[in-house]
Design an enzyme around this catalytic site. Structure first.
Site, short mmCIF file in Angstrom:
data_model
loop_
_atom_site.label_atom_id
_atom_site.label_comp_id
_atom_site.label_asym_id
_atom_site.label_seq_id
_atom_site.Cartn_x
_atom_site.Cartn_y
_atom_site.Cartn_z
CB THR A 39 -7.08 -54.28 19.39
OG1 THR A 39 -6.73 -54.62 20.73
CG2 THR A 39 -6.05 -53.31 18.84
N GLY A 40 -8.32 -52.38 21.41
CA GLY A 40 -8.13 -51.18 22.20
C GLY A 40 -9.27 -50.19 22.16
CE1 TYR A 193 1.96 -42.63 19.80
CE2 TYR A 193 2.53 -41.46 21.82
CZ TYR A 193 1.58 -42.08 21.01
OH TYR A 193 0.27 -42.15 21.42
#
Length: 314
Positions: A39-40, A193
């Site tokens: 994906t992406g 993150y």
């Protein structure tokens, strides 16, 4: 005002899209691994590399979710005509899966020319990998660190070869908290993150330093990191607020294809044949935070990573 916005829309979109990879480099005979390419921007990268040349690259989509990966691979094969787009299972949150992936790859493939460490998690509620690592650190950094280690000799033997690490502008907000790497004392999922993306930059910097020397200068073995931009993708799925904001402001976010341009650039651009240890954004060199340029922290992170993974990488 609405009329002005309407007239300005194409220019705004052009600005948001950012730089594009202009290289027409062909990939015949090349073997590429892209993690998280179901994906992406990973999927967009796989699609681009799969169609470079009449008999193009053998593109390996390495993903945890085999069903989604197979659907993506089937779509790319149909669009590009390249039947050498294949799927292999890889769960970066489990070192056993990483070792099994590498073992099977090395048994089945003779060469590896490009390793794109693209997969990642973002804004996860506190959780740990199968090996007890905080999820952001474990998947985004340690998983790719181990994967690169296991495939390094194959990359060397296939050189010229490239390692491409997808980091983020978020590395500016990161710190390597050696006293609390796994967030057991204090955890903020946004900062977690950022910390993991800083680890990507430092890993790239130290890896490039270790690869430097007579061998690298002769054959062109490089490692670079990049910021893909703010991309409308599934990466924010763990945050309801971010998912909502992403939908509202999608016009001001890059599409996956636009976000993949710098990854593609780092993987194929001829002018990067001997460029290593750098950080790119919009297909050009970008500013690295002071913490991302700290060689002592990079060396310590390397040592601690090896210790956590139980490997020796000199």
């Amino acid at each position: 005002v609405p009329v002005l916005l309407f007239l300005a829309a194409p220019y705004i979109r052009r600005y948001v899209a950012g730089g594009r990879c202009k290289s027409t480099a062909r990939m015949e005979g090349k073997v590429v691994i892209i993690t998280g390419a179901n994906t992406g921007i990973g999927k967009a990268t796989a699609r681009d590399l799969a169609q470079r040349g009449k008999c193009s690259a053998r593109v390996i989509i390495a993903c945890r979710d085999i069903a989604k990966a197979e659907a993506a691979a089937s779509e790319i094969r149909a669009e590009t005509g390249n039947q050498q787009v294949i799927v292999k299972k890889l769960d970066l949150a489990d070192t056993k899966s990483i070792r099994e992936f590498a073992e099977k790859f090395l048994a089945e493939e003779k060469e590896l020319h490009v390793l794109i460490n693209n997969a990642g998690v973002m804004l996860c509620p506190y959780s740990k990998t199968a090996d007890g690592f905080e999820m952001h650190l474990g998947v985004n950094h340690l998983g790719h660190f181990l994967l690169t280690f296991l495939l390094l000799e194959c990359l060397k033997q296939s050189a010229p070869a490239r390692i491409v690490n997808v980091s983020s502008l978020a590395h500016h907000g990161g710190r390597i908290r050696f006293h609390d790497l796994h967030g057991e004392k204090c955890y903020n999922r946004g900062l977690a993150y950022c910390h993991s993306k800083l680890a990507n930059v430092l890993f790239t910097r130290e890896l490039a330093r270790r690869l430097q020397g007579k061998f690298q200068r002769q054959v062109g073995f490089t490692a670079n990191a990049l910021h893909p931009g703010s991309v409308y993708s599934e990466l924010v799925r763990h945050s309801f607020v971010m998912t909502w904001l992403w939908k509202i402001f999608s016009f001001f976010l890059k599409t996956p294809c636009e976000g993949a341009q710098t990854t593609i650039y780092c993987a194929v651009a001829e002018e990067l044949d001997s460029v290593t240890g750098q950080y790119f954004s919009d297909c050009q060199p970008a500013y690295v935070s002071p913490r991302g340029r700290d060689d002592e922290t990079a060396k310590k992170l390397w040592s601690v990573s090896c210790e956590l993974l139980g490997i020796q990488w000199d």
